[in-house]
Design an enzyme around this catalytic site. Structure first.
Site, PDB file in Angstrom:
ATOM      1  N   SER A   1       0.834  -1.214   0.000  1.00 33.71           N
ATOM      2  CA  SER A   1       0.000   0.000   0.000  1.00 33.71           C
ATOM      3  C   SER A   1       0.861   1.255   0.000  1.00 33.71           C
ATOM      4  O   SER A   1       1.711   1.417   0.873  1.00 33.71           O
ATOM      5  CB  SER A   1      -0.880   0.064   1.248  1.00 33.71           C
TER       6      SER A   1
ATOM      7  N   HIS B   1      -4.369  -2.578  -4.516  1.00 31.40           N
ATOM      8  CA  HIS B   1      -3.238  -3.481  -4.709  1.00 31.40           C
ATOM      9  C   HIS B   1      -3.257  -3.917  -6.174  1.00 31.40           C
ATOM     10  O   HIS B   1      -4.256  -4.461  -6.647  1.00 31.40           O
ATOM     11  CB  HIS B   1      -3.347  -4.711  -3.800  1.00 31.40           C
TER      12      HIS B   1
ATOM     13  N   ARG C   1       0.390  -8.936  -4.002  1.00 34.50           N
ATOM     14  CA  ARG C   1       0.719  -9.660  -2.776  1.00 34.50           C
ATOM     15  C   ARG C   1      -0.501 -10.452  -2.333  1.00 34.50           C
ATOM     16  O   ARG C   1      -1.625  -9.937  -2.354  1.00 34.50           O
ATOM     17  CB  ARG C   1       1.111  -8.633  -1.715  1.00 34.50           C
ATOM     18  N   THR C   2      -0.286 -11.702  -1.947  1.00 31.85           N
ATOM     19  CA  THR C   2      -1.357 -12.470  -1.309  1.00 31.85           C
ATOM     20  C   THR C   2      -1.174 -12.318   0.194  1.00 31.85           C
ATOM     21  O   THR C   2      -0.107 -12.608   0.726  1.00 31.85           O
ATOM     22  CB  THR C   2      -1.275 -13.954  -1.708  1.00 31.85           C
ATOM     23  N   HIS C   3      -2.204 -11.806   0.847  1.00 31.38           N
ATOM     24  CA  HIS C   3      -2.100 -11.587   2.291  1.00 31.38           C
ATOM     25  C   HIS C   3      -2.508 -12.836   3.068  1.00 31.38           C
ATOM     26  O   HIS C   3      -3.351 -13.621   2.628  1.00 31.38           O
ATOM     27  CB  HIS C   3      -2.992 -10.408   2.720  1.00 31.38           C
TER      28      HIS C   3
ATOM     29  N   GLU D   1      -5.679  -3.604  15.032  1.00 27.18           N
ATOM     30  CA  GLU D   1      -5.510  -3.985  16.430  1.00 27.18           C
ATOM     31  C   GLU D   1      -6.461  -3.205  17.330  1.00 27.18           C
ATOM     32  O   GLU D   1      -6.898  -2.105  17.005  1.00 27.18           O
ATOM     33  CB  GLU D   1      -4.072  -3.681  16.907  1.00 27.18           C
TER      34      GLU D   1
ATOM     35  N   ASN E   1      -0.746   5.484   9.102  1.00 23.52           N
ATOM     36  CA  ASN E   1      -1.589   5.868  10.247  1.00 23.52           C
ATOM     37  C   ASN E   1      -0.823   5.551  11.516  1.00 23.52           C
ATOM     38  O   ASN E   1       0.049   4.686  11.509  1.00 23.52           O
ATOM     39  CB  ASN E   1      -2.909   5.065  10.235  1.00 23.52           C
TER      40      ASN E   1
HETATM   41  I1  8IG Z   1      -1.850   0.583   6.105  1.00 29.68           I
HETATM   42  O1  8IG Z   1      -2.585   0.064  11.956  1.00 29.68           O
HETATM   43  C1  8IG Z   1      -2.015  -0.374   7.823  1.00 29.68           C
HETATM   44  N1  8IG Z   1      -1.903  -1.686   7.875  1.00 29.68           N
HETATM   45  N2  8IG Z   1      -2.140  -4.469  11.581  1.00 29.68           N
HETATM   46  N3  8IG Z   1      -2.371  -2.170  11.781  1.00 29.68           N
HETATM   47  C2  8IG Z   1      -2.186  -3.274  11.018  1.00 29.68           C
HETATM   48  N4  8IG Z   1      -2.021  -3.215   9.714  1.00 29.68           N
HETATM   49  C3  8IG Z   1      -2.051  -2.005   9.149  1.00 29.68           C
HETATM   50  C4  8IG Z   1      -2.247  -0.841   9.865  1.00 29.68           C
HETATM   51  C5  8IG Z   1      -2.416  -0.923  11.263  1.00 29.68           C
HETATM   52  N5  8IG Z   1      -2.226   0.188   9.006  1.00 29.68           N
END
Ligand code: 8IG
Length: 275
Positions: A42, A74, A95-97, A196, A238
């Site tokens: 990203s 993506h 990408r495969t998450h 989270e 973020n």
């Molecule tokens: I962009 O705050 C992104 N990916 N786990 N936590 C997690 N993945 C993320 C976050 C985040 N921001």
């Protein structure tokens, strides 16, 4: 074939499928060997246009083992890029998450394929949340180490791989010769796809984490198994939940990526030719 995907067959050899994918990439790109590979997460996709001349673009689903991406933003292509220094880069935009629940073999297939194309250096990038309050959205940071919170591994059986210096100190030093202000931190891979809770972010902080995300750690382990040298970079889009006072949103993350993409793409372009 009884399985929806070749890597889903437990009897399949993931390294043989990666070798087959690399062969297809060589045929489709006309480039027999790649020197370096980049996975663009990203916010990083613009780097593909800035690092060099794209000589071939392949829809990822034309290569065995790759699937179309699950998340808007993506890009699902593989590109062969000629760098200004004459090296060949394989750019993985698909990408495969782990949270797609296709299993860890499919998560690391692109990395294994990159290694099979000849790449000796793997650059793993992602968008992530920051725990250090000094990191404003749009800050790129180097990954110095990781904590794998997925409770999973790409290694199968009694495969003991050393992960000391997993994120190459040498490559981080090179990156800092391009931008001395680059900070670094420990990346915690959570399973996702939920972000989270603030309590989980405090846990990550307490155990030594600085960055929270949903990728990269499992890929780095597979890259090390394959003998590659790894450079990891996160774009902090973020602050992690509870560190920032406002709720997290995917739109905010995409927006921060969009605002930073030209800057971080140019940064990566300057770094990649020096590695
Ligand atoms: I962009 O705050 C992104 N990916 N786990 N936590 C997690 N993945 C993320 C976050 C985040 N921001």
């Amino acid at each position: 074939m009884p399985y929806a995907h070749p890597l889903d067959d437990p009897a399949a050899d993931p390294f043989a499928i990666a070798a087959q994918a690399a062969q297809q990439i060589a045929e489709l790109t006309g480039v027999a060997q790649h020197d370096i590979a980049l996975t663009l997460g990203s916010g990083w996709s613009k780097a593909a246009d800035l690092i060099g001349e794209t000589t071939a673009t392949i829809p990822a689903d034309e290569v065995i083992g790759f699937s179309s991406p699950a998340v808007v933003g993506h890009v699902g292509t593989l590109r062969s890029v000629l760098l200004p220094n004459g090296k060949r880069a394989l750019v993985i935009g698909a990408r495969t998450h782990y949270y797609e629940n296709h299993g860890v073999r499919r998560v690391v297939h692109s990395v294994r394929t990159a290694a099979a194309t000849g790449a000796k250096i793997m650059i793993l990038t992602n968008g992530a949340g920051g725990i250090k309050e000094t990191w404003t959205p749009g800050t790129p940071v180097l990954i110095s180490d990781h904590i794998n919170l997925t409770a999973d591994s790409p290694l199968e059986g009694a495969t003991f791989v050393d992960l000391t210096d997993l994120y190459s100190a040498r490559l981080r030093d090179v990156a800092r010769t391009i931008d001395a202000s680059l900070d670094e931190g420990v990346y915690c891979q959570f399973r996702g796809p939920h972000y989270e809770t603030p309590a989980e972010v405090q846990m990550a902080k307490a155990i030594g984490g600085h960055i929270v995300g949903m990728s990269t750690a499992l890929e780095a382990i597979a890259a090390r198994q394959a003998g590659m040298e790894i450079l990891g970079m996160s774009l902090i889009t973020n602050l992690a939940a509870g560190i920032q006072k406002t709720p997290l949103s995917h739109e905010e993350v995409i927006e921060a990526g969009r605002n930073a993409e030209a800057t971080i793409g140019a940064l990566l372009a300057r770094i990649v030719v020096e590695l």
